[in-house]
Structure formats: C-alpha cells, structure tokens
Enzyme design. Structure first.
Site, PDB file in Angstrom:
ATOM      1  N   GLU A   1      38.390  56.643  29.150  1.00  0.00           N
ATOM      2  CA  GLU A   1      39.444  55.744  29.643  1.00  0.00           C
ATOM      3  C   GLU A   1      40.850  56.259  29.276  1.00  0.00           C
ATOM      4  OE1 GLU A   1      39.320  52.840  31.488  1.00  0.00           O
ATOM      5  OE2 GLU A   1      41.491  52.731  31.275  1.00  0.00           O
TER       6      GLU A   1
ATOM      7  N   THR B   1      40.486  53.012  37.147  1.00  0.00           N
ATOM      8  CA  THR B   1      39.160  53.419  36.670  1.00  0.00           C
ATOM      9  C   THR B   1      38.144  53.460  37.810  1.00  0.00           C
ATOM     10  OG1 THR B   1      39.561  52.539  34.468  1.00  0.00           O
ATOM     11  CG2 THR B   1      37.264  52.759  35.129  1.00  0.00           C
TER      12      THR B   1
HETATM   13  C1  GP9 Z   1      37.005  47.523  33.020  1.00  0.00           C
HETATM   14  C2  GP9 Z   1      37.729  48.787  33.345  1.00  0.00           C
HETATM   15  C3  GP9 Z   1      39.152  48.526  33.650  1.00  0.00           C
HETATM   16  O1  GP9 Z   1      35.680  47.544  33.365  1.00  0.00           O
HETATM   17  O2  GP9 Z   1      37.149  49.476  34.354  1.00  0.00           O
HETATM   18  O3  GP9 Z   1      39.842  49.724  33.710  1.00  0.00           O
HETATM   19  P1  GP9 Z   1      41.134  49.920  34.658  1.00  0.00           P
HETATM   20  O4  GP9 Z   1      40.674  50.008  36.054  1.00  0.00           O
HETATM   21  O5  GP9 Z   1      42.019  48.722  34.431  1.00  0.00           O
HETATM   22  O6  GP9 Z   1      41.757  51.218  34.191  1.00  0.00           O
END
Ligand code: GP9
Length: 409
Positions: free
Chosen positions: A38, A80
């Site tokens: 992330e 994401t």
């Molecule tokens: C939560 C995550 C959120 O499941 O995927 O990430 P984002 O799309 O906000 O970067």
C-alpha cells in the site's frame, strides 16, 4: 458489442502485441505469489533519514532478486483497486472512477483464470471487509477460487484501517500451505494507508528532523511494512516455499505527500518535471524467479499493466488479450498514464491537461531537460489509442467478443 471496425483495429493491436517467444521460460509450474504493498513509492528504497534506513530489509532484498528501479504506477482515481485491476487483467484504469465499482461484473482474460486453466489453485488475500471496492464480486469474476478477507484472519494488532501487515502476511502463508501446488496467491497489504496514523509504541525511528507529522508517520508505516515483508520472506523460506516459487512484489501507488513545497519533495531535492515523475510515479517492483542465486538491477522502464504479461511469459503461457508487455523483452515499451502522459524509449511526454493533447512537454529522462517535441511524437497517437481501446473494451465488456465467444444479448 464492438463494431466490425473496432474489432479489426483491436485484433490487429493484440496480434502485434503478442510478444516474442524467445524470452526465458521457467521450467515446470512454480507457485506464484504476488504481493501488493500500500502507498509504497520507490523513493523510500535506500532512503536514509539522519542515518536511519527506512527500508533495511528491502534494501538487502533487492540484492537477492530482480529489482526494477524504473517502474511506474499507472493508477488513477481507483487507487488501490486500479493497481489490483491492472495486475490481474493488464487493462488500464478508467478516466473516472474505478472499474471495480463501475463495472464489477465484466470479464477479462484474467491472470487467475489463465492460471486456473493450467491447473493452479488461486486465492486473493486482503484483511479488510469483503465488499470494499466490490472485491467479493470482482475477485469472483476474475476467477479466483478463494477470497480470504478480514473474517478469515485471527485477531491481532490493528494499525491504520485493519489488521497489521505482519500478522496479515504470516496468516496468509498459513492459508497458502493448505492450498494444493501449484498455487497463485495474490496478497493486498494495507497497513501503510493514508492518513498514516501510527501507534507511538511501535515507532522505531527518530524522525524529529521532519516538520510534517503526516510525513513522519508515513515513514514509520513504511519502516513497519518493510520489516513485515521481511517476516513474510523469512517464513516463506522456513516453510520451504521460497526456493521454487515465483515471487512478485510491488507498490500500488504513491503516498500523495510529494507535492512541491512539502517536506518529502524538499528531501528528494525535487525540481524538474522528471524529478516529480520519479517521486510521484515510481513504485518499486521486485521479482524473484525460482532458484535465483543472485539479484539483478533491471533498468528497463515499465508499468503495472506489464506485470501479468511478464508472469505469463515466464510461465511460457500466451498472454492473450492483455494490453501490457513483458518486462523481460528487450524492446522499448510504452508506459501510458491515465492523463495521457507517457514514457517511451528514454523520453517522458507530460500531457497538458489544460489544453490539447498535442500541447504537452517532452523531457529526456536522462538529462531531465525539456527537449524537442519530435522526440515524443512517435507515440502520441499510440498512447491515446491504448487508452481508448482499453476504455472501449472495459465498458463494452468486449473481451469475450475478441476471443470469438458468442455474445449474449
Ligand atoms: C481498502 C483499500 C483502500 O481495502 O483498498 O485503499 P485505497 O484505494 O484507498 O488506496
């Protein structure tokens, strides 16, 4: 449905985009593990703050595996979900919104489906609510056999939105060990998610020299995820999964903290458009081939749509209807961003979002200088047509038609 003109243009594109069959192919059917990290940008790799490494594990890891320092994220508004979408389908994100929420039931020549056809058991892992980003529907449509969401993980310390990445990774390996070989495991980590709040008792770095607290916290998160990733790799080694597996890890997108004038941009001494491209668009990509004995720095440029074609090419499988190209082929590849900017053969075309597409600027990646627009011109039409074809195919759910499947009205 696609018109016959669209069908012809797209078939021509996919035929010419098949790639060469001369690339190295892995023997047998390795387990394939893909890890999406992330908000993980390349700038943190090898970065030190007051003598402290942010990512000590990954800094060493890149000496052991293939490391791509010139790899770019191509996500847009779906963040994401865009990265996951590109990984599993090799199509571009939409101009507005996320494919996951706008077209969750559309079909692709997806990575899990292709692997399943070769006898792989497939699973997606994400320790959050099943329905977030419509993942429950989308993963099923992609063809994953299993989706392990938060309810399938034991309780543990929460950092940010959910279970911390270390517990997430280690429990995911336990699940993998219940799967039959060969398997494809797709793990989506979450700890280092904005707004990057991080528990004081877990902070290991002294980042007092940074003014912005949110940037301090981003780095605390990154440092934690680095050690969590280390725990994952050590567990894969201990459990005997590591040696024979193909293991791919990459960042999904930038931190959103790198704008001009902020601490992060100042620390990176970012000035030119190319500096900001590097800071905001580069995410690290690591690729560990089965029985790899030493690492290699892979200087070629590429983007997230290229990962699935690379995996398939390594497995000796046809990528079918995918937009990207294998990162291991020697040909220069076109890396298109959703705003119409692109990178090709040493040049970066930065689209001018306020006027015509042709009015953008062309930079040399090496000198970082503005150069003659002619240097970028050869791909101006091609880049736009990639985005247009991708949009049309996604919106019309047309992969089946391209594959010659009969169309249900
Ligand atoms: C939560 C995550 C959120 O499941 O995927 O990430 P984002 O799309 O906000 O970067």
């Amino acid at each position: 449905t696609l018109t016959s003109l669209q069908l012809r243009e797209m078939q021509q594109f996919f035929d010419s985009n098949r790639g060469s069959s001369e690339e190295a192919v892995i023997d047998g059917q390795p387990n394939v593990i893909v890890i999406q990290l992330e908000s993980f940008q390349t700038s943190v790799i090898d970065q030190e703050i007051d003598g402290q490494e942010l990512t000590p594990f990954l800094n060493d890891y890149k000496e052991e595996v293939m490391y791509f320092p010139n790899f770019y994220h191509q996500t847009h508004q779906g963040r994401t979900s865009d990265a996951e979408f590109m990984l599993n389908t090799s199509f571009y994100p939409l101009k507005a919104g996320s494919v996951y929420t706008r077209y969750p039931d559309h079909s692709y020549d997806s990575l899990p489906e292709k692997m399943e056809a070769e006898g792989y058991e497939t699973a997606a892992f994400h320790a959050f609510e099943r329905t977030f980003w419509n993942r429950d529907d989308v993963y099923e449509n992609f063809g994953f056999d299993h989706f392990y969401s938060i309810k399938d993980f034991p309780e543990g310390d929460v950092i940010g939105l959910t279970l911390n990445d270390e517990d997430f990774f280690l429990s995911s390996v336990d699940r993998m060990m219940e799967m039959s070989d060969p398997f494809y495991a797709f793990m989506v980590a979450l700890t280092s998610h904005t707004p990057y709040d991080f528990p004081d008792e877990k902070k290991e770095l002294n980042l007092d020299s940074i003014d912005e607290e949110i940037i301090q916290n981003y780095y605390h998160n990154i440092h934690f995820v680095d050690q969590a990733f280390g725990a994952l790799i050590n567990k894969l080694k201990d459990e005997g999964i590591w040696d024979d597996a193909l293991i791919v890890a990459y960042g999904d997108h930038d931190s959103g903290l790198q704008e001009p004038g902020r601490d992060m941009a100042e620390m990176a001494e970012a000035e030119s458009a190319v500096d900001y491209l590097n800071l905001g668009r580069k995410v690290p990509l690591f690729m560990k081939l089965p029985n790899m004995s030493e690492g290699e720095v892979m200087e070629q440029t590429g983007g997230q749509v290229d990962i699935a074609p690379t995996i398939l090419s390594l497995l000796g499988l046809d990528k079918g209807y995918m937009m990207g190209e294998s990162l291991l082929s020697d040909d220069p590849r076109l890396t298109v961003f959703r705003d119409g900017s692109y990178i090709y053969d040493g040049y970066y075309y930065e689209a001018d979002l306020t006027s015509e597409r042709e009015n953008g600027n062309c930079y040399s990646l090496e000198s970082e200088e503005l150069t003659d627009k002619e240097n970028c011109a050869p791909m101006l039409y091609e880049a736009a047509s990639h985005l247009r074809m991708s949009d049309t195919i996604i919106k019309k759910n047309a992969v089946g038609q391209l594959k010659g499947e009969s169309i249900e009205e």
